[in-house]
Design a protein around this motif. Structure first.
Motif, mmCIF file in Angstrom:
data_model
loop_
_atom_site.group_PDB
_atom_site.id
_atom_site.type_symbol
_atom_site.label_atom_id
_atom_site.label_comp_id
_atom_site.label_asym_id
_atom_site.label_seq_id
_atom_site.Cartn_x
_atom_site.Cartn_y
_atom_site.Cartn_z
ATOM 1 N N SER A 95 0.615 -1.103 0.091
ATOM 2 C CA SER A 95 -0.025 0.071 -0.005
ATOM 3 C C SER A 95 0.865 1.269 -0.072
ATOM 4 O O SER A 95 0.552 2.007 -0.357
ATOM 5 C CB SER A 95 -0.838 0.017 1.315
ATOM 6 N N LEU A 96 2.330 1.152 0.343
ATOM 7 C CA LEU A 96 3.031 2.225 0.512
ATOM 8 C C LEU A 96 3.159 2.864 -1.165
ATOM 9 O O LEU A 96 3.399 4.228 -1.115
ATOM 10 C CB LEU A 96 4.437 1.916 0.918
ATOM 11 N N TYR A 97 3.107 2.093 -1.989
ATOM 12 C CA TYR A 97 3.315 2.526 -3.218
ATOM 13 C C TYR A 97 2.249 2.210 -4.466
ATOM 14 O O TYR A 97 2.439 2.431 -5.699
ATOM 15 C CB TYR A 97 4.706 1.988 -3.787
ATOM 16 N N SER A 98 1.022 2.484 -3.674
ATOM 17 C CA SER A 98 -0.112 2.417 -4.477
ATOM 18 C C SER A 98 -0.484 3.809 -5.002
ATOM 19 O O SER A 98 -0.019 4.759 -4.368
ATOM 20 C CB SER A 98 -1.186 1.783 -3.576
ATOM 21 N N ILE A 99 -1.053 3.953 -6.249
ATOM 22 C CA ILE A 99 -1.286 4.949 -6.699
ATOM 23 C C ILE A 99 -2.486 5.691 -6.142
ATOM 24 O O ILE A 99 -2.809 7.000 -5.624
ATOM 25 C CB ILE A 99 -1.558 5.063 -8.411
ATOM 26 N N GLU A 100 -3.352 5.056 -5.854
ATOM 27 C CA GLU A 100 -4.684 5.349 -5.477
ATOM 28 C C GLU A 100 -5.288 4.230 -4.368
ATOM 29 O O GLU A 100 -4.924 2.911 -4.754
ATOM 30 C CB GLU A 100 -6.023 5.537 -6.345
ATOM 31 N N LEU A 109 1.088 0.916 -10.676
ATOM 32 C CA LEU A 109 1.396 0.915 -12.167
ATOM 33 C C LEU A 109 1.898 -0.276 -12.699
ATOM 34 O O LEU A 109 2.548 -1.091 -12.065
ATOM 35 C CB LEU A 109 2.588 1.855 -12.193
ATOM 36 N N TYR A 110 1.248 -0.739 -13.923
ATOM 37 C CA TYR A 110 1.624 -2.079 -14.387
ATOM 38 C C TYR A 110 1.972 -2.037 -16.075
ATOM 39 O O TYR A 110 2.079 -0.995 -16.514
ATOM 40 C CB TYR A 110 0.324 -2.705 -14.647
ATOM 41 N N VAL A 111 2.777 -2.862 -16.228
ATOM 42 C CA VAL A 111 3.433 -2.869 -17.455
ATOM 43 C C VAL A 111 2.875 -4.082 -18.344
ATOM 44 O O VAL A 111 2.747 -5.196 -17.594
ATOM 45 C CB VAL A 111 4.992 -2.624 -17.882
ATOM 46 N N HIS A 112 3.002 -4.016 -19.658
ATOM 47 C CA HIS A 112 2.799 -5.423 -20.543
ATOM 48 C C HIS A 112 4.078 -5.473 -21.090
ATOM 49 O O HIS A 112 4.707 -4.725 -21.667
ATOM 50 C CB HIS A 112 1.412 -5.129 -21.571
ATOM 51 N N GLN A 113 4.595 -6.838 -20.773
ATOM 52 C CA GLN A 113 5.980 -7.220 -21.423
ATOM 53 C C GLN A 113 6.019 -7.554 -23.088
ATOM 54 O O GLN A 113 5.121 -8.297 -23.286
ATOM 55 C CB GLN A 113 6.611 -8.246 -20.588
ATOM 56 N N TRP A 114 6.948 -6.898 -23.453
ATOM 57 C CA TRP A 114 6.973 -6.946 -25.130
ATOM 58 C C TRP A 114 7.176 -8.505 -25.603
ATOM 59 O O TRP A 114 7.963 -9.006 -24.925
ATOM 60 C CB TRP A 114 8.185 -5.972 -25.832
ATOM 61 N N GLU A 115 6.652 -8.811 -26.640
ATOM 62 C CA GLU A 115 6.985 -10.041 -27.322
ATOM 63 C C GLU A 115 7.232 -9.681 -28.872
ATOM 64 O O GLU A 115 6.531 -9.051 -29.458
ATOM 65 C CB GLU A 115 5.584 -11.100 -27.199
ATOM 66 N N PRO A 116 8.229 -10.516 -29.049
ATOM 67 C CA PRO A 116 8.549 -10.149 -30.799
ATOM 68 C C PRO A 116 7.624 -10.591 -31.680
ATOM 69 O O PRO A 116 7.493 -10.124 -32.573
ATOM 70 C CB PRO A 116 9.829 -11.340 -30.949
ATOM 71 N N SER A 117 6.715 -11.416 -31.280
ATOM 72 C CA SER A 117 5.435 -11.738 -32.100
ATOM 73 C C SER A 117 4.306 -10.805 -32.002
ATOM 74 O O SER A 117 3.212 -11.032 -32.990
ATOM 75 C CB SER A 117 5.077 -13.044 -31.882
ATOM 76 N N SER A 118 4.486 -9.582 -31.114
ATOM 77 C CA SER A 118 3.373 -8.788 -31.245
ATOM 78 C C SER A 118 3.164 -7.945 -32.403
ATOM 79 O O SER A 118 2.150 -7.269 -32.432
ATOM 80 C CB SER A 118 3.514 -7.971 -29.906
ATOM 81 N N GLY A 119 4.406 -7.702 -33.195
ATOM 82 C CA GLY A 119 4.136 -6.933 -34.332
ATOM 83 C C GLY A 119 4.342 -5.208 -34.092
ATOM 84 O O GLY A 119 3.975 -4.557 -34.764
ATOM 85 N N LYS A 120 4.628 -5.052 -33.004
ATOM 86 C CA LYS A 120 4.692 -3.520 -32.453
ATOM 87 C C LYS A 120 6.186 -3.443 -31.779
ATOM 88 O O LYS A 120 6.574 -4.208 -31.035
ATOM 89 C CB LYS A 120 3.523 -2.995 -31.665
ATOM 90 N N ASN A 121 6.574 -2.059 -31.896
ATOM 91 C CA ASN A 121 7.831 -1.697 -31.483
ATOM 92 C C ASN A 121 7.614 -1.699 -29.905
ATOM 93 O O ASN A 121 6.775 -1.283 -29.246
ATOM 94 C CB ASN A 121 8.506 -0.604 -31.692
ATOM 95 N N PRO A 122 8.864 -1.976 -28.992
ATOM 96 C CA PRO A 122 8.900 -1.807 -27.472
ATOM 97 C C PRO A 122 8.904 -0.189 -27.346
ATOM 98 O O PRO A 122 9.135 0.562 -28.216
ATOM 99 C CB PRO A 122 9.863 -2.620 -26.927
ATOM 100 N N ILE A 123 8.456 0.114 -26.259
ATOM 101 C CA ILE A 123 8.350 1.605 -25.671
ATOM 102 C C ILE A 123 9.995 1.980 -25.759
ATOM 103 O O ILE A 123 10.738 1.553 -25.017
ATOM 104 C CB ILE A 123 7.494 1.777 -24.313
ATOM 105 N N THR A 124 10.000 3.095 -26.103
ATOM 106 C CA THR A 124 11.464 3.868 -26.131
ATOM 107 C C THR A 124 11.412 5.087 -25.175
ATOM 108 O O THR A 124 12.577 5.447 -24.783
ATOM 109 C CB THR A 124 11.800 4.138 -27.596
ATOM 110 N N GLU A 125 10.491 5.676 -24.678
ATOM 111 C CA GLU A 125 10.126 6.602 -23.772
ATOM 112 C C GLU A 125 8.741 6.820 -23.162
ATOM 113 O O GLU A 125 7.967 6.139 -23.576
ATOM 114 C CB GLU A 125 10.647 8.091 -24.564
ATOM 115 N N LEU A 126 8.933 7.172 -21.971
ATOM 116 C CA LEU A 126 7.709 7.486 -21.006
ATOM 117 C C LEU A 126 7.654 8.614 -20.761
ATOM 118 O O LEU A 126 8.607 8.895 -20.049
ATOM 119 C CB LEU A 126 7.651 6.360 -20.366
#
Length: 552
Positions: A95-100, A109-126
């Motif tokens: 609970s110390l690091y929850s957003i709400e 804060l969650y992420v979806h991990q990139w897969e080569p078969s996804s057909g899109k580029n990984p995130i380069t900036e946020l």
């Protein structure tokens, strides 16, 4: 009359059934999400590092099986359920690091991990804005660059209409905008103030980390803050939250040492001399207390000012970086202390103290965090936490500097490094004083000696440690722990036993004593080891300058 009531009852039942059917049909996606997260657990783990292709703030309801990984829609316009990984934070109280945080759910804060078969580029900036109605400065700066070079993509209207459920009583994830615009071809808005950039010609993000508390500043190579001190307004726990990211790239040359088992070779920057800065007992809390925030800010700048005046080859931190149970996020506290060293690319080493623990993390988690910091030599420590650092002068004279763990025996470690017995210059550092720091009768002393703590070591070899160090030609040992001592006293065999003093601003110490640091200089031209101090109030002056060793 009864027949009329029966007809009304049948009609109401039919309407209720119809409403249930409509609810299940239009809210089936949210219903499935809740069922899967309540009874099933994704096979993925919390996110620590790796390529990612999406970032979102997601609700974790109180009845979910766990919050480390969740099933959620792949995007706001898709019903396809995928596994999302929460950004890992090595604290036992999540609970110390929850957003709400509400009665029914908490958000992370969650992420979806990139897969080569996804057909899109990984995130380069946020980039993350402080409010969903605001656009981060970095996004607007990138758009302005496109305008200046007349890139027509910035004028294209990219509209993504969000798919909404007719009934969303289960609280499915929704973006805060019905219509989301992407500025240019690079940035995409994910809702919740989160903007993601994907470019095939840029290095991707490989790690995200969260830090709690005030005063955090990112200084590591290839790292950059995504948002600085975001105010979550979580009632009594109002610690701001900072998010930082790492971009794939080469390491700094200064951080590419030749590591060996429990030893490391350091560079001599000044050719014929080697200077060591000792910092001790800062007792950082990283809380939201006004006094603590100010004291820690002043302490960090005091250390930074000393470094820019002395330019040491090595910084030795002899413990009590944390303030025990009073420290909330141990990672923020450590990062706050080492920020000047990382920024100036100066190697540093820790000898942990009696207050270097956290009620939200284990000892091994703290040590693992230290070993992964840039320019931190603890990554070369032995299994018992001891380190031997060596350097060589142009004349061929050798230096060895020991950083010992105060809670582990040193004899087995020294027996594995017998060759260091013959080194011309040797110094040792650790957090706790040894029994010889309590001499009787008359003895040479330079500095203040006001405190004799009652701490009793559990090491059986404590009584013979002084003799053992002398056999390895150690000219001086320096420790921390006792805030009101900043002296050097001479023990039998001409070995000096020194205190760093206490560096933290605002911590308890004897009246009239100021926060201070100790320095040692090994001068091979004149065959000398000298020591002196600088304090917080008179930083441009040195005090108690003395000879530790002089070649005869």
């Amino acid at each position: 009359m009864k027949l009329r009531f029966r007809r009304i009852a049948r009609t109401l039942i039919r309407v209720a059934i119809l409403l249930v059917v409509l609810f299940l049909y239009f809210g089936r996606s949210s219903f499935i999400i809740h069922v899967k997260n309540t009874f099933y657990e994704p096979v993925t783990e919390e996110y620590r590092y790796g390529l990612i292709d999406d970032v979102r703030i997601i609700r974790c309801y109180r009845w979910y099986r766990q919050c480390g990984t969740l099933f959620a829609e792949q995007s706001v316009s898709s019903d396809n359920l995928v596994s999302w990984s929460r950004i890992s934070k090595n604290l036992t109280d999540e609970s110390l690091y929850s957003i709400e945080s509400t009665v029914f759910y908490v958000t992370f804060l969650y992420v979806h991990q990139w897969e080569p078969s996804s057909g899109k580029n990984p995130i380069t900036e946020l980039a993350i804005s402080r409010h969903s109605s605001l656009i981060p400065i970095q996004v607007t700066q990138d758009v302005q660059k496109l305008i200046k070079i007349s890139d027509s993509s910035v004028f294209h209207d990219h509209t993504h209409r969000q798919k909404k459920n007719f009934l969303n009583i289960f609280g499915g994830e929704q973006s805060d905008l019905d219509i989301v615009h992407s500025l240019g071809e690079d940035w995409q808005y994910n809702g919740g103030g989160i903007w993601c950039k994907r470019r095939a010609d840029e290095n991707p993000i490989i790690s995200l980390e969260i830090y709690l508390g005030s005063g955090f500043h990112e200084s590591r190579p290839n790292w950059k803050e995504v948002i600085h001190e975001y105010d979550r307004r979580l009632g009594s726990r109002k610690l701001p939250l900072s998010v930082t990211r790492e971009i794939s790239g080469p390491k700094e040359k200064a951080d590419q040492w030749d590591y060996n088992y429990a030893s490391i070779s350091l560079n001599v920057r000044h050719g014929d001399s080697f200077k060591i800065l000792q910092v001790s007992d800062v007792h950082f809390r990283c809380s939201d207390e006004t006094a603590a925030v100010l004291n820690e800010f002043q302490t960090k700048h005091f250390i930074s000012d000393v470094i820019t005046r002395e330019w040491p080859d090595l910084v030795v931190i002899t413990g009590d970086v944390l303030d025990g149970e009073n420290s909330l996020d141990y990672q923020t506290c450590i990062m706050k202390l080492v920020q000047p060293m990382i920024r100036l690319k100066i190697p540093y080493v820790f000898s942990l103290g009696t207050s270097d623990y956290s009620r939200f993390a284990t000892d091994s988690q703290i040590r693992d965090f230290l070993s992964n910091l840039p320019f931190c030599i603890n990554k070369a420590s032995s299994s018992d936490g001891h380190i031997a650092m060596t350097a060589s002068f142009k004349t061929g004279a050798d230096v060895v500097i020991y950083a010992f763990d105060s809670f582990q025996p040193i004899k087995p470690f020294l027996e594995e490094h017998v060759a260091y017995k013959h080194y011309k210059y040797a110094l040792a550092f650790r957090h706790l004083p040894i029994p010889e720091y309590r001499p009787e009768g008359m003895f040479p002393i330079i500095g203040q000696y006001n405190e004799q703590s009652n701490y009793k070591s559990k090491l059986e070899e404590e009584e013979m440690m002084h003799k053992l160090l002398r056999s390895f030609n150690v000219k001086a040992m320096s420790c921390g722990h006792e805030h009101s001592n900043d002296c050097c006293l001479q023990s039998p065999g001409d070995m000096w036993l020194c205190y760093a003093g206490s560096t933290g601003v605002g911590i308890d110490r004897a009246n009239g004593m100021e926060p201070s640091v100790r320095l040692f200089k090994i001068d091979d031209v004149h065959g000398l080891i000298t020591s002196w101090k600088r304090n917080f109030r008179m930083i441009d002056s040195v005090s108690d300058y003395q000879y530790i060793f002089q070649e005869k």
